[in-house]
Design a protein around this motif. Sequence first.
Motif, PDB file in Angstrom:
ATOM      1  N   LYS A  72       0.822  -1.212   0.000  1.00  0.00           N
ATOM      2  CA  LYS A  72       0.000   0.000   0.000  1.00  0.00           C
ATOM      3  C   LYS A  72       0.857   1.263   0.000  1.00  0.00           C
ATOM      4  CE  LYS A  72      -4.107  -1.832   2.182  1.00  0.00           C
ATOM      5  NZ  LYS A  72      -4.957  -1.813   3.358  1.00  0.00           N
ATOM      6  N   ARG A  73       2.002   1.193   0.639  1.00  0.00           N
ATOM      7  CA  ARG A  73       2.858   2.385   0.682  1.00  0.00           C
ATOM      8  C   ARG A  73       3.333   2.759  -0.712  1.00  0.00           C
ATOM      9  NH1 ARG A  73       4.819  -0.241   5.264  1.00  0.00           N
ATOM     10  NH2 ARG A  73       6.522  -1.132   4.094  1.00  0.00           N
ATOM     11  N   GLY A  74       3.289   1.812  -1.629  1.00  0.00           N
ATOM     12  CA  GLY A  74       3.656   2.091  -3.006  1.00  0.00           C
ATOM     13  C   GLY A  74       5.145   2.256  -3.198  1.00  0.00           C
ATOM     14  N   ALA A  75       5.935   1.837  -2.235  1.00  0.00           N
ATOM     15  CA  ALA A  75       7.393   1.875  -2.328  1.00  0.00           C
ATOM     16  C   ALA A  75       7.887   3.204  -2.885  1.00  0.00           C
ATOM     17  CB  ALA A  75       7.901   0.701  -3.152  1.00  0.00           C
ATOM     18  N   GLY A  76       7.487   4.291  -2.243  1.00  0.00           N
ATOM     19  CA  GLY A  76       7.978   5.603  -2.649  1.00  0.00           C
ATOM     20  C   GLY A  76       7.249   6.194  -3.840  1.00  0.00           C
ATOM     21  N   LYS A  77       6.095   5.670  -4.166  1.00  0.00           N
ATOM     22  CA  LYS A  77       5.312   6.177  -5.291  1.00  0.00           C
ATOM     23  C   LYS A  77       4.991   7.655  -5.077  1.00  0.00           C
ATOM     24  CE  LYS A  77       1.043   5.234  -7.743  1.00  0.00           C
ATOM     25  NZ  LYS A  77      -0.152   4.406  -7.764  1.00  0.00           N
ATOM     26  N   ARG A  78       5.107   8.427  -6.166  1.00  0.00           N
ATOM     27  CA  ARG A  78       4.848   9.862  -6.095  1.00  0.00           C
ATOM     28  C   ARG A  78       3.826  10.261  -7.147  1.00  0.00           C
ATOM     29  NH1 ARG A  78       7.825  12.895  -2.999  1.00  0.00           N
ATOM     30  NH2 ARG A  78       9.671  12.068  -2.021  1.00  0.00           N
ATOM     31  N   CYS A  79       3.117  11.349  -6.889  1.00  0.00           N
ATOM     32  CA  CYS A  79       2.154  11.878  -7.858  1.00  0.00           C
ATOM     33  C   CYS A  79       2.923  12.391  -9.070  1.00  0.00           C
ATOM     34  CB  CYS A  79       1.343  13.008  -7.232  1.00  0.00           C
ATOM     35  SG  CYS A  79       0.292  13.882  -8.415  1.00  0.00           S
ATOM     36  N   PRO A  80       2.503  12.036 -10.278  1.00  0.00           N
ATOM     37  CA  PRO A  80       3.221  12.507 -11.467  1.00  0.00           C
ATOM     38  C   PRO A  80       3.053  14.009 -11.721  1.00  0.00           C
ATOM     39  CG  PRO A  80       1.283  11.239 -12.100  1.00  0.00           C
ATOM     40  CD  PRO A  80       1.407  11.129 -10.616  1.00  0.00           C
ATOM     41  N   HIS A  81       2.051  14.625 -11.082  1.00  0.00           N
ATOM     42  CA  HIS A  81       1.798  16.051 -11.308  1.00  0.00           C
ATOM     43  C   HIS A  81       2.556  16.955 -10.335  1.00  0.00           C
ATOM     44  CE1 HIS A  81      -1.325  14.854 -14.088  1.00  0.00           C
ATOM     45  NE2 HIS A  81      -1.802  14.050 -13.156  1.00  0.00           N
ATOM     46  N   CYS A  82       2.442  16.661  -9.037  1.00  0.00           N
ATOM     47  CA  CYS A  82       3.045  17.560  -8.046  1.00  0.00           C
ATOM     48  C   CYS A  82       4.232  16.949  -7.315  1.00  0.00           C
ATOM     49  CB  CYS A  82       1.993  18.022  -7.042  1.00  0.00           C
ATOM     50  SG  CYS A  82       1.395  16.703  -5.958  1.00  0.00           S
ATOM     51  N   GLY A  83       4.410  15.620  -7.428  1.00  0.00           N
ATOM     52  CA  GLY A  83       5.570  14.975  -6.821  1.00  0.00           C
ATOM     53  C   GLY A  83       5.422  14.587  -5.359  1.00  0.00           C
ATOM     54  N   ILE A  84       4.250  14.801  -4.763  1.00  0.00           N
ATOM     55  CA  ILE A  84       4.078  14.458  -3.350  1.00  0.00           C
ATOM     56  C   ILE A  84       3.976  12.941  -3.203  1.00  0.00           C
ATOM     57  CG2 ILE A  84       1.564  14.578  -3.343  1.00  0.00           C
ATOM     58  CD1 ILE A  84       1.715  15.885  -0.579  1.00  0.00           C
ATOM     59  N   SER A  85       4.493  12.412  -2.096  1.00  0.00           N
ATOM     60  CA  SER A  85       4.377  10.979  -1.827  1.00  0.00           C
ATOM     61  C   SER A  85       3.202  10.761  -0.877  1.00  0.00           C
ATOM     62  CB  SER A  85       5.654  10.434  -1.184  1.00  0.00           C
ATOM     63  OG  SER A  85       5.785  10.916   0.137  1.00  0.00           O
ATOM     64  N   PHE A  86       2.711   9.529  -0.809  1.00  0.00           N
ATOM     65  CA  PHE A  86       1.598   9.229   0.080  1.00  0.00           C
ATOM     66  C   PHE A  86       2.025   9.431   1.528  1.00  0.00           C
ATOM     67  CE2 PHE A  86      -1.350   6.456   2.424  1.00  0.00           C
ATOM     68  CZ  PHE A  86      -2.534   7.025   2.006  1.00  0.00           C
ATOM     69  N   HIS A  87       3.258   9.103   1.832  1.00  0.00           N
ATOM     70  CA  HIS A  87       3.775   9.298   3.189  1.00  0.00           C
ATOM     71  C   HIS A  87       3.741  10.789   3.562  1.00  0.00           C
ATOM     72  CE1 HIS A  87       6.005   8.395   6.808  1.00  0.00           C
ATOM     73  NE2 HIS A  87       6.908   9.305   6.485  1.00  0.00           N
TER      74      HIS A  87
END
Length: 175
Positions: A72-87
């Motif tokens: 679920k953490r997405g292993a450092g996944k970031r938004c492609p638009h703004c770059g924010i991570s879920f963490h």
Amino acid sequence: MKKCQSCAKPAVFHVTEIEDDVPTEIHFCEEHFHAYMKAEETPAADLPDDLAADTLKAVQAMQEISEAAAVKRGAGKRCPHCGISFHEFREKGRFGCPGDYEAFREQLVPLVENIHDATRHVGKVPAGAAGGESSRQFRLIRLRKDLAKAVAAEEYEKAASLRDEIGALGGVESE
């Protein structure tokens, strides 16, 4: 209200385990929390059979949760638009852009489900807000737009049907 990770009872104990600087939340009802704590303190061989079984279930649930949390953490996944991570979102409590809702959909659905016990809003119109009238007005606006499109496309049968529907809602249209 969150549910116990081992059964369907409401969770009353919330444990945050930190592994490799990554927090994982675990939620237990009172019974499974005590079994979980016993497992942490006592070797399974020293526990009564029924408590050992509950403890084993709780520990297995914890391991499954940890594995699911890593996914679920997405292993450092970031938004492609703004770059924010879920963490970062979890820390700040705010997203960086509207694209985050789609980028973190997989992580948000369980979060919203835990908070609201549903993923679909079925709320009420605030009292005294003339919600019924507001809803009727929005419907009339949409019907009038559809009517204009139907007339422009020369779909006169559809336009007549829309005109009748508008009339039935009290938004009288001229013929």
